[in-house]
Design a protein around this motif. Structure first.
Motif, PDB file in Angstrom:
ATOM      1  N   ALA A   8      -1.355   5.671  -6.141  1.00 17.30           N
ATOM      2  CA  ALA A   8      -0.776   4.501  -7.092  1.00 17.30           C
ATOM      3  C   ALA A   8      -1.910   3.562  -7.760  1.00 17.30           C
ATOM      4  CB  ALA A   8       0.207   3.780  -6.378  1.00 17.30           C
ATOM      5  N   GLY A   9      -1.318   2.750  -8.600  1.00 14.34           N
ATOM      6  CA  GLY A   9      -2.521   1.871  -9.190  1.00 14.34           C
ATOM      7  C   GLY A   9      -3.398   1.551  -8.432  1.00 14.34           C
ATOM      8  N   GLU A  24      -7.344   1.308  -7.897  1.00 16.08           N
ATOM      9  CA  GLU A  24      -8.236   0.323  -7.752  1.00 16.08           C
ATOM     10  C   GLU A  24      -9.225   0.333  -6.678  1.00 16.08           C
ATOM     11  OE1 GLU A  24      -6.261  -3.603  -8.433  1.00 16.08           O
ATOM     12  OE2 GLU A  24      -4.626  -2.400  -9.662  1.00 16.08           O
ATOM     13  N   HIS A  47      -8.543   2.947 -13.851  1.00  9.69           N
ATOM     14  CA  HIS A  47      -7.166   3.670 -13.339  1.00  9.69           C
ATOM     15  C   HIS A  47      -5.929   3.781 -14.217  1.00  9.69           C
ATOM     16  CE1 HIS A  47      -5.404  -0.059 -12.202  1.00  9.69           C
ATOM     17  NE2 HIS A  47      -4.220   0.788 -12.193  1.00  9.69           N
ATOM     18  N   HIS A  50       3.015   6.215 -13.910  1.00  6.33           N
ATOM     19  CA  HIS A  50       4.553   5.823 -13.566  1.00  6.33           C
ATOM     20  C   HIS A  50       4.771   4.725 -14.621  1.00  6.33           C
ATOM     21  CE1 HIS A  50       2.006   3.998 -10.534  1.00  6.33           C
ATOM     22  NE2 HIS A  50       2.832   2.930 -10.454  1.00  6.33           N
ATOM     23  N   TYR A  74      13.185   0.126 -10.527  1.00  6.06           N
ATOM     24  CA  TYR A  74      12.009  -0.371  -9.995  1.00  6.06           C
ATOM     25  C   TYR A  74      12.267  -1.235  -8.856  1.00  6.06           C
ATOM     26  CZ  TYR A  74       7.002  -0.766 -10.165  1.00  6.06           C
ATOM     27  OH  TYR A  74       5.539  -0.797  -9.688  1.00  6.06           O
ATOM     28  N   TYR A 130       1.752   4.833   1.063  1.00  6.73           N
ATOM     29  CA  TYR A 130       1.529   6.164   0.190  1.00  6.73           C
ATOM     30  C   TYR A 130       1.899   7.526   1.009  1.00  6.73           C
ATOM     31  CZ  TYR A 130      -0.836   2.618  -2.411  1.00  6.73           C
ATOM     32  OH  TYR A 130      -1.022   1.427  -3.172  1.00  6.73           O
ATOM     33  N   CYS A 135       1.320  -2.098  -3.808  1.00 10.76           N
ATOM     34  CA  CYS A 135       2.295  -2.746  -4.812  1.00 10.76           C
ATOM     35  C   CYS A 135       3.409  -1.547  -4.906  1.00 10.76           C
ATOM     36  CB  CYS A 135       1.604  -3.246  -5.966  1.00 10.76           C
ATOM     37  SG  CYS A 135       2.560  -3.538  -7.441  1.00 10.76           S
TER      38      CYS A 135
HETATM   39  C1  PLP Z   1      -1.527  -4.629 -14.816  1.00  6.64           C
HETATM   40  C2  PLP Z   1      -1.259  -3.720 -13.475  1.00  6.64           C
HETATM   41  N1  PLP Z   1      -2.419  -3.365 -12.554  1.00  6.64           N
HETATM   42  C3  PLP Z   1      -2.124  -2.736 -11.284  1.00  6.64           C
HETATM   43  C4  PLP Z   1      -0.799  -2.495 -11.016  1.00  6.64           C
HETATM   44  C5  PLP Z   1      -0.704  -1.866  -9.922  1.00  6.64           C
HETATM   45  O1  PLP Z   1      -0.190  -0.616  -9.785  1.00  6.64           O
HETATM   46  P1  PLP Z   1       0.770   0.084  -8.726  1.00  6.64           P
HETATM   47  O2  PLP Z   1       1.827  -0.688  -8.424  1.00  6.64           O
HETATM   48  O3  PLP Z   1       1.064   1.471  -9.067  1.00  6.64           O
HETATM   49  O4  PLP Z   1      -0.099   0.073  -7.216  1.00  6.64           O
HETATM   50  C6  PLP Z   1       0.252  -2.894 -11.858  1.00  6.64           C
HETATM   51  C7  PLP Z   1       1.653  -2.528 -11.571  1.00  6.64           C
HETATM   52  O5  PLP Z   1       2.379  -2.570 -10.893  1.00  6.64           O
HETATM   53  C8  PLP Z   1       0.002  -3.388 -13.055  1.00  6.64           C
HETATM   54  O6  PLP Z   1       1.179  -3.741 -14.010  1.00  6.64           O
END
Ligand code: PLP
Ligand code: PLP
Lengths: 499, 466, 499, 466
Positions: A139-140, A144, A268, A272, B95, B131, B331
């Motif tokens: 995931a994001g 990071e 990154h 999704h 979501y 995850y 997140c």
């Molecule tokens: C600007 C931004 N950075 C980072 C994230 C984190 O990504 P993730 O939710 O896939 O971990 C999000 C999203 O939710 C985001 O909107």
């Protein structure tokens, strides 16, 4: 149709009756477990519910109908890029050749998926202007973490061990500072300037020999492109630090800006968001990471490699000792990446640029229309999303952004992200995406404007919204004070009544 | 545009409303010298052709082999209602349930997931998903450090190597990880060495926050979990159990042997292998650790009318509220997979889950017998559930050649654990309820054929050498 | 969640915008149609709606949520056997090997499906006690037509051309007399006796040298087994006529009664009822026909044959000249039959008997409970369904069965079949099936009983129901008098407003 | 019980409420001498094993061939959203919308189906679906008899043979069907013989109710529909056009050339071949025939509050109301397939549909060229859309051998029309937008190989004969 009397569903546990259901697989021989020593055996079987398939199907069908989703309506949740999820991609990910491939299957039997992943890395590198991409992060936020761990490894590899700070603008996503902490860094928050961009002076003042990295969300969570980015990057590098770009908002700048070309060292992707893999009610996602030359040696393992004969393979254990290792098991959220790959090939270069052009055009159009009744704190061209504020309305009528959000539900819309970023008073972050029609944008703007009028004419109506949702506002305080986090057979009085 | 709605007219209308000529005007804030070079990408490709391409790629994967590969990811029968319900747009195109009034479906399903898993692991607090098993285990390790304010953990070498590598990456920043070695021979060979553990715990300068061990362990063996837990607790450390959820139908659950935290991979609960994910990271803890657990939690509460309803709760642990003080940066998680696991569990039921576990044990016993009959014997003497290691001479080459005979003969342990000399020339093989007699016979016959031709090969080499 | 404001959906045509959507397949070369003579070409393109995929998905997702279905709740629609549709069967029918097989594919490439069909014929023969089965008819009514055409062919083959009448009990399903007419016969209606069975005297009086066949629904649409069936069959055959059994209600008697053994000459199955293939909002179904020795030569063509070497094939054109020919293209609704096959093998002999036992037990239990507040015209053991009547309630309160049915909607249930069979005053035919739990039966009975009380206490409430459905009662008279059967752009006043 | 909910306790409770000991008591009404012998059936089989059995059967079908088989059923690209939406339980587990208040989804979708098809065929009344193209065509024939009170129809021999056989079965009871022969040679070879038609219409003792012809016809050729219609009308007969819906994107629609009724197979609109069904019988007519059309009709109306809503209407034509006076016995129809067709049309759009039709024409032209190049020439000279007949010596054997080369070379016309000597040793082949260049090349190459070895074989036989 979810029948009214059942809108508040009994739980699986309440539907359970002893002896019901099962028989999906053949019964095992009686002695199957005789080899297991008594001490290792379970004494009390888990009290899982017993249902038959019809009940299970009804339960989850009815529950699903209580959800708002992209497939049911407009979902302008800012920062989340709730665009349409193509159905071809769902089909593709379920092809047995993709779906039943074991992640430890030898390379020779996994050539199709390996080729797809290798091509996908190439596409993402081209989109971002980065040198190479790892598809591993789930995931994001994990992307990071991956990026920051690489930055740490880079500094260490140079014997530069004093850098323990990460600079993060105050408009950044919460995952940025949380990531820095997780990786053992101290977060230094940089305020925004009046135009929404990073305050350059504060930024330069904070930069120094202890700065390991800066993390910049670009476009920012205000929906604004960081105009002074060239200047900032120069200073970062001059200070010996590296620059991380949170690319979660890439939907605004495809084909317009390549972070790698501009000088970011690592970034990154949120597939999704930008590449439309489904959000799944909270996941899964995937957060590939792209790096420039500097960080190449540190990419997580295994990478997908292509041999001269055109075959593909995964790195073997220990092949690249400079790697930061791995952030999770196996190669990545491959099922998600198959969807992203399909999305990217369906669009091609021209299509991706059009995605961003349309997303930005729609956001600006909607910003203009919403501006008819709401404050727009940063009244310049936005990117894929914009912040509106009900601060003025609140002052006049006492109605808050939260109330307006709830009232939008009655009008048939999912509310935008509210009170985010935290820096804008009574803010709502609105992101229409490129897959919503102009009729939908207009209807949504009309609804927001109508609600603004309701705030003046009948504030109570708005404050007590939603009126047409399956449930009303929730008692969140009790939920947090006396958490009830799992089902237990409870006496009637202990538990909220089922309807 | 494959999915966009905008006609040329729509775009004109929006531009006109903004008083601009071209959308380029909206990108004027990108400094000219930093504007992108062109996107040099394949496509766009119409669906019909793209579908053919994807079908072709999928067909290049060989998923037709008789497979005995487990090693953390297991083939199981997932009743088709699981995937069909997941494919409802109301689930997978929503979501995070930020707006509980219009997200009760997702919220109740997560609450039920927490409850189902709590039953399985016999612990009270279950996070709404991580995850995968590796990341969840790493988070469990970090939890022990936060909770004890200590900075060192011990991890059994019999925990899945990918999990151990993940822990290493997550712990790189000042926190320490030490391996607990394995017993080398005797009845307990291949399991966590309790004496070594006691020694490692005894280092008073480096107090231990948590001890991590898996049940069954990576080699398929059953560990003395209660004893490991007692040693950990005696040293003031927390005990993290890495679990496999299906096995919990028949094996003692973490709660029963005193684990403080359970982590593990939820993939076996009806989720396809799909080359590595998306899977489901399970993370659970005792009530005492509720404020330390990372990830979403959903609780039951009531709405303004007093009706039962569900909401995300204890959000002050999360990054969007607490930023750098959050319990984790997580997140987006794996919510849809938690839903899959819930539907699977609801469909298969407690008796069904027990049958799955027991059937796996029975099939594996049959596999053991069949392989032993052709000369491939177990490496370790201790009890196992449905996965075990066998000795096979020249394992890597035999494994490769068996693929040509239609058999995926498990995992070459020397590839994934190159630094364990005792595991050179061994294969880790597993069976589940979907493993058929025919597959077992095919494996045994193919292996017999390979081993005899191998004998020949070896003899020939020997002769040549002479 | 279907958002409230969209519950009444705009049509596809209203959602359309010129230039939107498409691009799913590559564009053809410009000259692709040059070979087509101008006279054969279309001049005005069809005014089909133009939508993009996201709009299509939302349209049909939201529309679907306006439906009541088995997957959302209890659906006791008598005579229709609305039982649970197993999800395994949906999966199986979509296996590419089944789904993409062309119906004219040579036998050698269709062995899997041919074997399945051949086995299915055998299973149905065993279930019914018939000699052979044709899987061709697409639904029950087509099965009836098939059977009656075979009966006609049989009489003709014997030179017996004077038989132009078909006897049909008044409680038979409407398709029975309609079928007889379609096949060129005159329908003679036989009244029921007081016990719900056929009036034997009237039956014998009607039987004669002009009788070609009798069609008996057994169990009848009153949910009653025809107790005097042995006697009736004797007389039919003595009169030189043949006996057709409408086997649509087979769900009551699996493993208990085999029509072929009992002496019926021909029957049809409703696989979409008894063997749980989905009803599809009105179809598809399949109506296989089983025959005894007498009608064997007349079965429709092609039959599925098994050669001595174990391979399977279809009859070739003209192979069996006595056949009545074909009732439709190709071999049958194979996709439906795959599902039926899966259902039958999942149950086996013991399972099928249990199906009927449970269906009959549930019906009798519910009959008993509903009898607490409603008239039960035939108060003896029913089979899989039973008739209740609100005649008494109507007399006392003026509330009709229709009103009670609508009020059930507010209570969360699909109403039973009402005013059917036509012979029972204010009747409702209630069929719970074996896949509904006893809790559901009780809750439904409680609702019916509560409504009976409402009829006394607040008749207006019931008469104006439903109150909680997406729409209220409809203006059916105008619909029939001024039929609006297709969308046309209309002026506002011509058309009911969209919400 | 695989799907039943009843536990032993549930059954006990129900029996107790009924005051009986055993469920046998509820079957006492079945005369003892007529009670069933035991059910001797395979099973019950747990899902896991049943799934393996079904997978095995499906795998025995060969759907991997390069296929040029059409003949009434066509391969097309069906965008995956079509099937995914169909799989929503709200659609496929509902039944006939008898209760309109809780069936607006199905009702509106049928109304839209009627509207979409009305656009395609250019006629005003479209029934909500019939069993398939053949049954719909037979019903169309019956309609013409009811409407004209005449008892004889004429059917072109170029209508699909299965349709003609179905008409024959439906018309067996006193109604007459005569064939209209085909033109034997010249430019119009293979199409309906207009002179013969005129003659057949001229028989004043046997007035004709309806004339049925297809466009394109079974041999893929375009018919002079307007001329056929004029002749029919001149004789007081109604004109029934058998259509293929995709072709209507580019070919003149029935309404434009004066057809009174259109019937046909809706399978090409996104519905899989699945060995014969379920498909979609299309039946449409002019407004004048609305009271004669069989099958369900849905109309737009309003509810008590004046809101737009939909309902089944003109029900007095149907069996459940009118019994032996009904327009047809049809009850269960093919509603889900009408929905499939609607979703397909909504997704593919008018331009997309035109592309599908035109692509088919383009692919077929390429196929014609490729086959001609290896010596397989068209049988008929007239224009076609995407299907045509070619001469192939020893067609049946060549067709069989081509399967071994991975090619399904269309249909052996001699098998389905054994009484048309002009079609002996011909194959009916088709192409659509999914037909690839590679498949065409594979077909041509395989055919070339067969034909040359066939020459050899023939020569050898000749030599042997000498
Ligand atoms: C600007 C931004 N950075 C980072 C994230 C984190 O990504 P993730 O939710 O896939 O971990 C999000 C999203 O939710 C985001 O909107
Ligand atoms: C008793 C009975 N007979 C015949 C039929 C007709 O079957 P179908 O609707 O499949 O044509 C039905 C069903 O609807 C029925 O209930």
């Amino acid at each position: 149709m979810t029948v009214v009397g059942e809108q508040l569903q009994p739980t699986l546990f309440e539907r359970s009756r002893p002896g019901r259901g099962g028989d999906k697989i053949p019964h095992p021989p009686k002695d199957a477990l005789d080899r297991i020593p008594a001490a290792a055996r379970r004494v009390t079987p888990p009290a899982l519910p017993e249902l038959n398939e019809p009940e299970v199907v009804r339960h989850y069908t009815n529950l699903s109908q209580l959800n708002y989703a992209i497939d049911t309506g407009f979902y302008p949740l800012g920062s989340c890029t709730m665009k349409f999820n193509p159905k071809l991609n769902e089909w593709a990910a379920r092809l047995p050749g993709f779906a039943s491939l074991h992640p430890l299957a030898p390379d020779s039997v996994a050539q199709g998926t390996l080729q797809l992943l290798w091509e996908l890395e190439g596409i993402l590198a081209e989109v971002s202007g980065m040198k190479a991409v790892s598809l591993q992060p789930a995931a994001g936020a994990q992307g990071e973490l991956c990026g920051i761990l690489m930055i740490r490894a880079y500094h260490r590899s140079r014997g530069d061990t004093e850098r323990d700070e990460v600079l993060v603008p105050d408009s950044s996503h919460g995952t940025n500072p949380a990531t820095a902490s997780m990786a053992g860094f101290k977060t230094i928050t940089i305020p925004s300037a009046a135009d929404g961009g990073v305050d350059v002076e504060a930024f330069e003042a904070a930069l120094g020999p202890r700065t390991a990295a800066v993390m910049i969300t670009n476009p920012s969570t205000l929906g604004l492109f960081e105009q002074r980015i060239g200047h900032l990057l120069e200073h970062v590098h001059a200070a010996g630090a590296l620059a991380y770009m949170d690319g979660a908002n890439l939907n605004a700048i495809l084909g317009r800006f390549k972070p790698g070309e501009a000088g970011f060292d690592v970034m990154h992707f949120n597939v999704h968001k930008t590449f439309s893999t489904p959000h799944g009610g909270g996941g899964p996602g995937a957060g590939p990471v792209g790096v420039g030359e500097t960080l190449l040696p540190f990419l997580p393992s295994p990478r997908v490699l292509r041999a001269d004969d055109g075959t593909f393979r995964l790195e073997v254990v220990g092949e690249r000792p400079t790697s930061i290792g791995r952030l999770r098991s196996f190669v990545g959220n491959t099922g998600v990446l198959v969807r992203a790959y399909a999305y990217l090939r369906a669009h091609g270069g021209t299509g991706l640029k059009q995605v961003s052009d349309d997303a930005v055009l729609a956001a600006n159009y909607l910003r203009k229309r919403v501006g008819e009744a709401y404050d727009i704190p940063f009244d310049r061209a936005c990117k894929h999303e914009f912040v509106a504020s009900a601060a003025g309305i609140k002052k006049r009528t006492g109605v808050r952004t939260l109330d307006i959000a709830k009232r939008l539900i009655d009008h048939g819309y999912h509310p935008p992200t509210i009170y985010f970023p935290l820096t804008v008073e009574e803010g709502m972050l609105i992101e229409p995406t490129e897959t919503e029609s102009v009729e939908t944008l207009d209807a949504f703007a009309d609804a927001l404007i109508a609600i603004a009028a309701e705030c003046e004419s009948d504030p109570e109506l708005v404050k007590s919204a939603p009126h047409d949702a399956p449930v009303g506002r929730l008692d969140e305080a009790t939920a947090a004070r006396q958490p009830n986090l799992r089902w237990r057979p409870m006496a009637g009085a202990e538990m909220p009544c089922p309807d | 545009m494959p999915y966009g709605p905008h006609t040329a007219g729509d775009r004109e209308r929006m531009l006109a409303a903004l008083g601009i000529e071209s959308v380029d005007a909206l990108f004027a804030d990108i400094p000219e010298n930093l504007r992108a070079s062109q996107l040099d990408l394949p496509g766009p490709e119409p669906e019909l052709e793209l579908a053919a391409r994807l079908t072709g790629l999928a067909a290049r994967n060989r998923t037709d082999l008789a497979s005995f590969l487990g090693a953390g990811v297991y083939r199981h029968w997932s009743p088709p209602n699981v995937d069909q319900l997941l494919l409802r747009g109301e689930w997978y195109t929503a979501y995070t349930p930020y707006q509980p009034e219009i997200s009760q479906g997702t919220l109740q399903s997560i609450y039920e997931y927490e409850s189902l898993l709590a039953e399985l692991v016999d612990l009270d607090v279950v996070s709404a998903s991580h995850y995968d098993g590796a990341a969840a285990t790493a988070e469990a390790g970090l939890m022990t450090c936060r909770a004890t304010r200590r900075e060192r953990i011990l991890v059994s070498k019999a925990v899945h190597p990918h999990y151990r590598q993940t822990i290493a990456a997550y712990f790189g920043a000042g926190l320490e990880v030490d391996d607990i070695p394995l017993v080398v021979d005797g009845d307990a060979a291949g399991t966590t060495d309790l004496e070594a553990l006691e020694r490692l715990l005894g280092d008073e300068d480096r107090p231990v926050a948590g001890v991590i061990a898996g049940q069954p362990n990576f080699l398929g063996l059953l560990e003395p979990m209660a004893a490991i837990g007692r040693l950990a607790h005696a040293a003031g450390a927390l005990f993290v159990s890495v679990i496999e959820p299906v096995s919990l139908a028949v094996l003692a659950p973490p709660g029963a042997y005193g684990a403080d935290i359970a982590a593990g991979e939820g993939q076996p609960l009806g989720i396809p292998a799909q080359y590595g994910g998306p899977y489901l990271g399970i993370l659970a803890s005792t009530d005492a650790l509720v404020r330390q657990i990372p990830g979403r939690l959903v609780g039951m509460t009531s709405d303004v009318k007093g009706r039962r309803a569900y909401v995300m709760t204890m959000r002050a642990r999360e990054q969007d509220i607490r930023r750098d003080k959050a319990a984790s940066n997580i997140c987006t998680n794996q919510a849809l997979l938690a839903l899959a696991a819930s539907i699977y569990l609801a469909t298969i039921g407690p008796h069904g889950l027990r049958d799955v576990a027991a059937q796996g044990a029975a099939r594996a016993a049959r596999l053991e017998t069949a392989l032993a009959a052709v000369g491939a014997h177990r490496v370790h003497p201790g009890p196992y559930l449905n996965e075990f290691a066998v000795h096979v001479p020249d394992a890597r080459a035999v494994h490769r050649r068996l693929i040509e005979r239609g058999v995926l003969a498990g995992l070459v342990l020397g590839d994934i654990l190159p630094d364990e000399p005792s595991l050179a020339d061994t294969l880790l093989v597993c069976a589940t309820e979907v493993t058929t007699d025919r597959e077992i016979e095919q494996f045994a016959a193919a292996l017999a054929a390979e081993l005899s031709s191998h004998d020949v090969a070896t003899h020939t080499e020997l002769e040549v050498a002479r």
